[in-house]
Each structure stands twice: as structure tokens, then as C-alpha cells.
Write an enzyme that holds these catalytic residues in place. Structure first.
Site, PDB file in Angstrom:
ATOM      1  N   ASN A  32      40.164 -39.819 -14.810  1.00 27.93           N
ATOM      2  CA  ASN A  32      40.799 -40.268 -16.035  1.00 27.93           C
ATOM      3  C   ASN A  32      39.811 -40.235 -17.198  1.00 27.93           C
ATOM      4  OD1 ASN A  32      42.929 -43.148 -16.915  1.00 27.93           O
ATOM      5  ND2 ASN A  32      42.252 -41.441 -18.121  1.00 27.93           N
ATOM      6  N   SER A  33      38.781 -41.093 -17.114  1.00 28.28           N
ATOM      7  CA  SER A  33      37.825 -41.223 -18.221  1.00 28.28           C
ATOM      8  C   SER A  33      37.168 -39.894 -18.587  1.00 28.28           C
ATOM      9  CB  SER A  33      36.734 -42.239 -17.859  1.00 28.28           C
ATOM     10  OG  SER A  33      37.302 -43.493 -17.563  1.00 28.28           O
ATOM     11  N   LYS A  65      48.867 -46.749  -5.515  1.00 27.70           N
ATOM     12  CA  LYS A  65      47.411 -46.716  -5.409  1.00 27.70           C
ATOM     13  C   LYS A  65      46.951 -48.174  -5.418  1.00 27.70           C
ATOM     14  CE  LYS A  65      43.162 -45.732  -7.891  1.00 27.70           C
ATOM     15  NZ  LYS A  65      42.549 -45.341  -9.171  1.00 27.70           N
ATOM     16  N   GLY A  80      34.623 -45.184 -14.250  1.00 26.55           N
ATOM     17  CA  GLY A  80      34.242 -44.978 -15.641  1.00 26.55           C
ATOM     18  C   GLY A  80      32.772 -44.716 -15.884  1.00 26.55           C
ATOM     19  N   ALA A  82      37.203 -41.973  -8.923  1.00 22.81           N
ATOM     20  CA  ALA A  82      36.260 -42.757  -9.733  1.00 22.81           C
ATOM     21  C   ALA A  82      34.871 -42.145  -9.767  1.00 22.81           C
ATOM     22  CB  ALA A  82      36.168 -44.209  -9.262  1.00 22.81           C
TER      23      ALA A  82
END
Length: 283
Positions: A230-231, A120, A181, A208
Site C-alpha cells: 500500500n504505502s 485479512k 509502512g 508489509a
């Protein structure tokens, strides 16, 4: 209303059909087959134990890792042992790189350390919103594709940049929904739609900005092939429950897209037919 045995049978039949639809909807990404369309990150979790449980609950079969944060070559590394035990496809990233050369060097090292040619590519051009640098990103992509990498570029929702990356050899694009994030969801659905329409045969992954399961549903309903997050999971009050919620959200969004949503209308339209109602109500 009372549920009869026929109602229960139909409900069970529908659940079985949904299961079949999901199982038959394999995801072919960079030459490999996956059951899950979720990709999940391995950072920011309260503990390695929670990370492992959340990844398992998500059903994700692709996990991103950062060479700068973890050393896959260290056989005693607890993090790496956990990742290996999950039996997932590892997707190293070039997080923290600001130039094409940095990203290229990091990718080369990651291939040796993690034993995969998947990468990535992230090349950050602005520290305020962590927006990718389009020029350095394209340059790094050109070199890495020639070096035999399967490049999955983290990019903005810019259609021209998407075309440049495709021209450089990418078969997968990962446009952002919003800054990394931020949890703000899809800032510009119009641009994401345009990319989907322009590249109908490309694998597209929203990467994202996803903060809630509803954001993932929206992205999948646009026809995107997968989600990387992720976050949204790692920073939730209960990461394991949130991972499970996203798993179901992706399934709902994907099935909704395949089913074909009704057209939006400017005016109301009755869902109950007028046939059979008293004539004085039909005027």
C-alpha cells in the site's frame, strides 16, 4: 551491433512467449482465480482519483479496505463507489484491532457490510512497530475459521506461529517483510525461505514492509505467491507510475523463480569458453 530482421523476429517471439507464460500462470487464491499476483491497499493516496488510477495501473484484482475507515454500507460514499466500479475482489481487514474479540467483531461487521467472507486478520500487539500479537491472532483465527471466514492472517515471519495458524485452519499466510509502512524490504529472507520450504503447498503472500519494486522481485524469487502493498505506491511521488513499476516487478520475479536461478558460487567462473582461443591463452 546492427539488428537484423531475424533478431527482431526472435525478440518479438520472446515477448510473445513471456506474455503466454504470464497468462497461463493463473493464481488460485481461496478458491478464486486471478491474473495478477498483486494485492493493493486503498489508503494514504493523495486523492480518490489517484487511488483509482493507481489500482488500475497496478493490474491488481484484490483490494484491501478498512471497515473503520470507510463505510461500505453507505451507498453515497464516493470511496465505495470507486471500489465497486473497479470490479475487484474486496479484502476487508481488521486494522486497528488489539484483541481477538475486537478482530472477531470487526470481521463479523465487515462480512455484512462488504458482502464477502474474506478477511485479512490483523491483531496488533505493539504500537511501536505494529507487530502482530501471536496469541490474539491465533485465537481470532480459530473463531473466524469456525464461523466460515476465509482468513488471511497478517503475521510475522515466525515459523512456529505459521504452523499454529495452519493448524487453526488457514490455507493462506501473510508474513511481513518488515514493519508496516517502513519500506525496508525483506528484513529476514532466511525466515521467509524457511516458511516457504515448510509449507510448499500453502499460498504465501509477503505483506508489509515492501518499499521498492526490487523488494517485490526478491520476495517473488523466494517462491512467494503474491505481494500485498500500500504505502510503497500511495506515498510515491508518482503513485500511478509506481503501481505500474510494481506490476512489472511481480512479473519479473515470478518468471525468474519459475525459470530457476543459477547457483551462487564462491569463486569466479568464466562465461566465455576457452575452446578455440590461442593455446598461449589457455595455460
Amino acid at each position: 551491433m546492427y539488428l537484423t530482421s531475424s533478431h527482431l523476429y526472435k525478440e518479438a517471439e520472446m515477448s510473445h512467449t513471456d506474455m503466454i507464460d504470464t497468462q497461463n500462470d493463473k493464481w488460485i487464491l481461496e478458491g478464486k482465480e486471478f491474473d495478477s499476483r498483486m494485492m493493493i491497499g486503498s489508503a494514504l493516496y493523495p486523492s480518490p482519483k489517484v487511488m483509482k488510477e493507481a489500482i488500475e495501473a497496478s493490474g491488481a484484482q484484490i483490494v484491501t479496505v478498512s471497515l473503520r475507515r470507510q463505510s461500505g454500507g453507505d451507498k453515497g460514499n464516493p470511496f465505495w463507489k470507486i471500489i465497486k466500479s473497479l470490479g475487484v475482489q474486496v479484502l476487508p481487514n481488521t486494522a486497528g484491532c488489539h484483541t481477538a474479540q475486537e478482530a472477531i467483531t470487526t470481521a463479523m461487521m465487515a462480512r455484512e457490510v462488504f458482502g464477502t467472507n474474506w478477511i485479512k486478520v490483523e491483531v496488533i500487539g505493539n504500537q511501536y512497530n505494529l507487530q502482530p500479537d501471536p496469541f490474539e491472532l491465533v485465537e481470532a483465527t480459530k473463531v473466524l475459521v469456525k464461523e466460515g471466514f476465509r482468513v488471511l492472517p497478517y503475521t510475522t515471519d515466525d515459523l512456529v506461529l505459521a504452523q499454529r495458524l495452519v493448524d487453526a485452519g488457514c490455507t493462506t499466510l501473510m508474513p511481513w517483510g518488515s514493519p508496516i509502512g517502513s519500506g525496508r524490504g525483506l528484513m529476514n529472507p532466511y525466515n521467509l525461505k524457511a516458511i516457504r520450504k515448510q509449507f510448499p503447498n500453502l499460498q504465501l503472500i509477503v505483506d508489509a514492509g515492501i518499499g521498492k519494486p526490487s523488494h517485490a522481485i526478491q520476495a517473488m524469487e523466494l517462491g512467494y505467491d503474491g505481494i500485498l502493498l500500500n504505502s510503497a505506491v500511495a506515498l510515491a511521488h508518482d503513485p500511478v507510475q509506481m503501481a505500474r513499476a510494481f506490476k512489472h516487478a511481480l512479473t519479473a520475479g515470478r518468471l525468474g523463480y519459475k525459470a530457476g536461478a543459477m547457483q551462487e558460487r564462491d569463486m569466479a567462473s568464466p562465461s566465455t569458453p576457452t575452446i578455440g582461443t590461442p593455446f598461449w591463452h589457455q595455460a
